[in-house]
Design a protein around this motif. Structure first.
Motif, PDB file in Angstrom:
ATOM      1  N   SER A 126       0.843  -1.191   0.000  1.00 25.00           N
ATOM      2  CA  SER A 126       0.000   0.000   0.000  1.00 25.00           C
ATOM      3  C   SER A 126       0.881   1.245   0.000  1.00 25.00           C
ATOM      4  O   SER A 126       2.093   1.158   0.181  1.00 25.00           O
ATOM      5  CB  SER A 126      -0.915   0.005   1.223  1.00 25.00           C
ATOM      6  OG  SER A 126      -0.146   0.019   2.411  1.00 25.00           O
ATOM      7  N   GLY A 127       0.226   2.412  -0.194  1.00 24.52           N
ATOM      8  CA  GLY A 127       0.942   3.671  -0.105  1.00 24.52           C
ATOM      9  C   GLY A 127       1.202   4.366  -1.418  1.00 24.52           C
ATOM     10  O   GLY A 127       1.721   5.481  -1.439  1.00 24.52           O
ATOM     11  N   GLY A 128       0.862   3.730  -2.522  1.00 28.73           N
ATOM     12  CA  GLY A 128       1.072   4.373  -3.804  1.00 28.73           C
ATOM     13  C   GLY A 128       0.131   5.543  -4.015  1.00 28.73           C
ATOM     14  O   GLY A 128      -0.811   5.748  -3.248  1.00 28.73           O
TER      15      GLY A 128
ATOM     16  N   GLN B  36       0.415  -7.615  -4.352  1.00 30.23           N
ATOM     17  CA  GLN B  36      -0.437  -7.333  -5.495  1.00 30.23           C
ATOM     18  C   GLN B  36       0.000  -6.103  -6.280  1.00 30.23           C
ATOM     19  O   GLN B  36      -0.475  -5.889  -7.378  1.00 30.23           O
ATOM     20  CB  GLN B  36      -1.892  -7.134  -5.039  1.00 30.23           C
ATOM     21  CG  GLN B  36      -2.241  -5.746  -4.545  1.00 30.23           C
ATOM     22  CD  GLN B  36      -1.661  -5.421  -3.173  1.00 30.23           C
ATOM     23  OE1 GLN B  36      -0.930  -6.199  -2.569  1.00 30.23           O
ATOM     24  NE2 GLN B  36      -1.999  -4.250  -2.661  1.00 30.23           N
ATOM     25  N   GLY B  37       0.896  -5.309  -5.733  1.00 29.68           N
ATOM     26  CA  GLY B  37       1.366  -4.117  -6.419  1.00 29.68           C
ATOM     27  C   GLY B  37       0.593  -2.871  -6.016  1.00 29.68           C
ATOM     28  O   GLY B  37      -0.600  -2.924  -5.721  1.00 29.68           O
ATOM     29  N   THR B  38       1.300  -1.763  -6.015  1.00 26.09           N
ATOM     30  CA  THR B  38       0.689  -0.467  -5.733  1.00 26.09           C
ATOM     31  C   THR B  38       1.258   0.542  -6.733  1.00 26.09           C
ATOM     32  O   THR B  38       2.469   0.576  -6.973  1.00 26.09           O
ATOM     33  CB  THR B  38       0.934  -0.035  -4.275  1.00 26.09           C
ATOM     34  OG1 THR B  38       0.243   1.190  -4.004  1.00 26.09           O
ATOM     35  CG2 THR B  38       2.415   0.126  -3.953  1.00 26.09           C
ATOM     36  N   LEU B  39       0.387   1.337  -7.325  1.00 25.19           N
ATOM     37  CA  LEU B  39       0.782   2.228  -8.414  1.00 25.19           C
ATOM     38  C   LEU B  39       1.335   3.537  -7.874  1.00 25.19           C
ATOM     39  O   LEU B  39       0.692   4.212  -7.054  1.00 25.19           O
ATOM     40  CB  LEU B  39      -0.419   2.516  -9.321  1.00 25.19           C
ATOM     41  CG  LEU B  39      -0.191   3.502 -10.466  1.00 25.19           C
ATOM     42  CD1 LEU B  39       0.864   2.967 -11.433  1.00 25.19           C
ATOM     43  CD2 LEU B  39      -1.509   3.765 -11.197  1.00 25.19           C
ATOM     44  N   VAL B  40       2.500   3.897  -8.389  1.00 23.53           N
ATOM     45  CA  VAL B  40       3.118   5.188  -8.097  1.00 23.53           C
ATOM     46  C   VAL B  40       3.197   5.973  -9.393  1.00 23.53           C
ATOM     47  O   VAL B  40       3.773   5.489 -10.372  1.00 23.53           O
ATOM     48  CB  VAL B  40       4.519   5.000  -7.492  1.00 23.53           C
ATOM     49  CG1 VAL B  40       5.235   6.345  -7.371  1.00 23.53           C
ATOM     50  CG2 VAL B  40       4.423   4.315  -6.138  1.00 23.53           C
ATOM     51  N   THR B  41       2.627   7.165  -9.392  1.00 16.01           N
ATOM     52  CA  THR B  41       2.657   8.023 -10.567  1.00 16.01           C
ATOM     53  C   THR B  41       3.307   9.350 -10.190  1.00 16.01           C
ATOM     54  O   THR B  41       2.852  10.019  -9.255  1.00 16.01           O
ATOM     55  CB  THR B  41       1.245   8.287 -11.112  1.00 16.01           C
ATOM     56  OG1 THR B  41       0.622   7.041 -11.404  1.00 16.01           O
ATOM     57  CG2 THR B  41       1.313   9.124 -12.385  1.00 16.01           C
ATOM     58  N   VAL B  42       4.363   9.690 -10.899  1.00  9.72           N
ATOM     59  CA  VAL B  42       5.092  10.935 -10.628  1.00  9.72           C
ATOM     60  C   VAL B  42       4.895  11.858 -11.817  1.00  9.72           C
ATOM     61  O   VAL B  42       5.305  11.539 -12.933  1.00  9.72           O
ATOM     62  CB  VAL B  42       6.584  10.669 -10.384  1.00  9.72           C
ATOM     63  CG1 VAL B  42       7.290  11.974 -10.014  1.00  9.72           C
ATOM     64  CG2 VAL B  42       6.773   9.625  -9.298  1.00  9.72           C
TER      65      VAL B  42
END
Length: 124
Positions: free
Chosen positions: A6-8, A116-122
Motif C-alpha cells: 500500500s501507499g502508492g 499485489q502491487g501499488t501504483l506510483v505516478t510521478v
C-alpha cells in the motif's frame, strides 16, 4: 503467506511517498524482502531489498540515495521511503518475500511470494 502493499499514489516530481508491505502467514522462515517495480511496456526491475539477519540493504543504482528500505519487526512490515521522486519512477511497485537465499537479492527468481502491487505516478 500474504503480502499486502500500500501507499502508492500521485505525486509531483521532487515529492515523496512511503510504501508499506505487510506480511502475514508463515513468514518466520523468510530471509529477506525486496521491492521491485514495473513500468508500462517494461520488464519488472529490482528496486531495493533488506536482509533480515543483519538488516543489510541493497539498492538499484537508479534509486540509491533517494529511496530507503526499512523494516518494523513488531508489525512484520517493510517500508520503502521514496524521496526526490522523478517521472521515471512511475511504475507499479511490488513487494516480494524471499524464503531462502539462492544467490542474489537483485533477481526476480530469488523471491517466493509477491504482493499485489501499488501504483506510483510521478508527474512532471
Amino acid at each position: 503467506v500474504q503480502l499486502q502493499a500500500s501507499g502508492g499514489g500521485l505525486v509531483q516530481a521532487g515529492g515523496s511517498l512511503k510504501l508499506s508491505c505487510a506480511a502475514s502467514g508463515r513468514t518466520f522462515s523468510s530471509t529477506a524482502m525486496g521491492w521491485f517495480r514495473q513500468a508500462p511496456g517494461r520488464e519488472r526491475e529490482f528496486v531495493a531489498a533488506i536482509r533480515w539477519s543483519d538488516r543489510t540493504t541493497y539498492y538499484a543504482d537508479s534509486v540509491r540515495g533517494r529511496f530507503t528500505i526499512s523494516r518494523e519487526n513488531a508489525k512484520n512490515t517493510v517500508y520503502l521511503q521514496m524521496n526526490s521522486l522523478k517521472p521515471e519512477d512511475t511504475a507499479v511497485y511490488y513487494c516480494a518475500l524471499d524464503l531462502y537465499y539462492r544467490g542474489t537479492y537483485y533477481s526476480i527468481d530469488e523471491y517466493d511470494y509477491w504482493g499485489q502491487g501499488t501504483l506510483v505516478t510521478v508527474s512532471s
